[in-house]
Design a protein around this motif. Structure first.
Motif, mmCIF file in Angstrom:
data_model
loop_
_atom_site.group_PDB
_atom_site.id
_atom_site.type_symbol
_atom_site.label_atom_id
_atom_site.label_comp_id
_atom_site.label_asym_id
_atom_site.label_seq_id
_atom_site.Cartn_x
_atom_site.Cartn_y
_atom_site.Cartn_z
ATOM 1 N N HIS A 75 0.844 -1.195 0.000
ATOM 2 C CA HIS A 75 0.000 0.000 0.000
ATOM 3 C C HIS A 75 0.886 1.253 0.000
ATOM 4 O O HIS A 75 2.101 1.178 0.213
ATOM 5 N N GLU A 76 0.252 2.391 -0.255
ATOM 6 C CA GLU A 76 1.015 3.641 -0.333
ATOM 7 C C GLU A 76 1.756 3.954 0.975
ATOM 8 O O GLU A 76 2.815 4.580 0.963
ATOM 9 N N ARG B 209 -0.825 -1.578 -4.300
ATOM 10 C CA ARG B 209 -0.485 -0.917 -5.551
ATOM 11 C C ARG B 209 0.712 -1.615 -6.179
ATOM 12 O O ARG B 209 1.733 -1.833 -5.519
ATOM 13 N N ARG C 70 4.046 -2.388 -8.035
ATOM 14 C CA ARG C 70 5.320 -1.673 -8.014
ATOM 15 C C ARG C 70 6.158 -2.037 -9.247
ATOM 16 O O ARG C 70 5.754 -2.832 -10.077
ATOM 17 N N GLY D 63 8.160 4.193 -3.996
ATOM 18 C CA GLY D 63 7.613 5.329 -3.276
ATOM 19 C C GLY D 63 8.681 5.948 -2.392
ATOM 20 O O GLY D 63 9.834 5.508 -2.376
#
Length: 432
Positions: A230-231, A241, A243, A287
């Motif tokens: 997840h973020e 999400r 990657r 991220g």
């Protein structure tokens, strides 16, 4: 153990000079082949099946490995009757739709799966020809020709951009998820590296999926991918999400090289993605750094590590650059589809592939599961003709309906009659 990963690893080891390891992997695949010609989705090391869905590319890749071993002169037996033939029969019986594509979370008409299957059928036809099974070879090529001819209609938008998955064999998709799956068409020689459709699709891939990382670029699998943290860095729990995948950097580097562009920088990029022990992971964290979760921008995330498939792509890239060639290209397929004259193959109907539309000017081949005849009508059964189905020697029988002179808009019908009785149902197609 996934057949896909094992075939990629074995092929890379073969190209890197370790033919003994590649042959051991091939023998393991042979030992796990089912009686229906297919393989389980994956299995434990002692051979116990784990997940049991069908991924058609995992049926095709062992055929391609057999071909590569043969080209390298490493086969110590003839794999055609005991492995290649049954696998090819499975593909033409069950395809072209796959229950799951190479990412294992959805199925349909996949460019990457179709590429592997088309190449495998051409290879199987070569094996069949060498074995003197010319009728079988002709049918394998006919199916491959039809699937190759329809890839764009099945898997690209009206704009020409390829998508991850199509679903309707009768209509071109009008929407779909952007993904780099189509590069497998180039990998095996089914499309040229600079094909306009390929280049146009790459623009969409770079706009939607490219990620710039400290070591260099990488790509996510497809738009709306949910397989990844997840973020906030929380582990994948069925959602998240997607990657960046080092595998996709390797695939893209291969395409760069095929277009005459420098690829050495992407070799260094892949090396820069490696984590402790020089292991390449399934995915990279793309991220902001989250030290509390051990996540660092551009470094391996919480995914599988090492991923043998990623290491295989790295080795394959080194071999490609060292040889200034492309060992994965299936030369009989390239000669047939990118170097020869354009083909207009017959459409292929089967109980697993019940198309309802056919392009004007094309014949229709009806593939039956047992001996029989096809009764067809061009005037709503006011009259009809009958044609016996011919034995392909592959456990399937084929009758060709001469609908190639029917004008667009015409509807015609057929049914089958077997030794045991009638099909019990009519099937209709419209010429478009």
């Amino acid at each position: 153990m996934w057949p896909r990963d094992l075939c990629r690893i074995a092929t890379a080891l073969l190209d890197a000079g370790d033919s003994d390891a590649a042959l051991r992997a091939f023998r393991h695949l042979q030992s796990q082949q089912r009686t229906d010609g297919g393989w389980h989705q994956n299995w434990t090391l002692d051979g116990t099946p784990h997940w049991q869905s069908t991924e058609l590319d995992q049926i095709a890749l062992p055929i391609l490995l057999a071909w590569r071993l043969g080209v390298a002169g490493c086969l110590d037996h003839d794999p055609y009757p005991i492995m290649v033939r049954p696998a090819a029969q499975f593909i033409i019986r069950e395809g072209p739709l796959t229950t799951l594509d190479r990412w294992e979370d959805a199925g349909g008409l996949s460019p990457s799966t179709l590429a592997a299957c088309i190449a495998a059928l051409i290879v199987a036809a070569e094996f069949a020809h060498d074995a003197g099974e010319h009728v079988a070879a002709n049918h394998l090529r006919a199916v491959a020709d039809y699937w190759n001819d329809r890839v764009e209609a099945w898997c690209s938008l009206p704009s020409g951009q390829y998508i991850r998955l199509g679903s309707d064999p009768d209509r071109r998709p009008t929407e779909g998820s952007t993904a780099p799956e189509f590069l497998e068409l180039v990998r095996y020689g089914l499309r040229r590296p600079k094909d306009d459709r390929v280049l146009r699709s790459l623009q969409g891939v770079d706009t939607s999926l490219k990620v710039s990382l400290p070591a260099g670029p990488s790509w996510r699998r497809y738009v709306s991918d949910q397989y990844g943290e997840h973020e906030d860095g929380a582990p994948w729990d069925g959602s998240g999400r997607g990657r960046a995948w080092p595998v996709l950097t390797g695939e893209r580097a291969r395409h760069f090289f095929s277009m005459g562009l420098p690829a050495a920088e992407l070799v260094r990029t892949l090396e820069g993605f490696a984590g402790p022990g020089l292991a390449l992971a399934e995915q990279l964290w793309d991220g902001p750094d989250i030290p509390s979760r051990g996540l660092q921008f551009g470094r391996p995330n919480g995914s599988a590590c090492p991923l043998g498939w990623a290491h295989a792509e790295y080795l394959e890239l080194l071999v490609t650059i060292a040889l200034a060639g492309f060992p994965d290209i299936i030369m009989p397929a390239r000669r047939r589809y990118t170097e020869g004259t354009a083909l207009e193959p017959a459409f292929m109907w089967s109980h697993r592939h019940q198309i309802a539309r056919i392009a004007a000017g094309r014949h229709l081949r009806v593939q039956l599961p047992r001996p029989g005849a096809v009764h067809y009508t061009f005037d709503n059964w006011k009259s009809h003709e009958e044609i016996d189905a011919v034995d392909t020697t592959l456990g399937l029988w084929v009758a060709e309906v001469p609908c190639h002179k029917l004008p667009s808009g015409t509807e015609f019908s057929f049914t089958a009659h077997y030794m045991t009785g009638w099909e019990g149902k009519n099937f209709s197609l419209t010429v478009v």
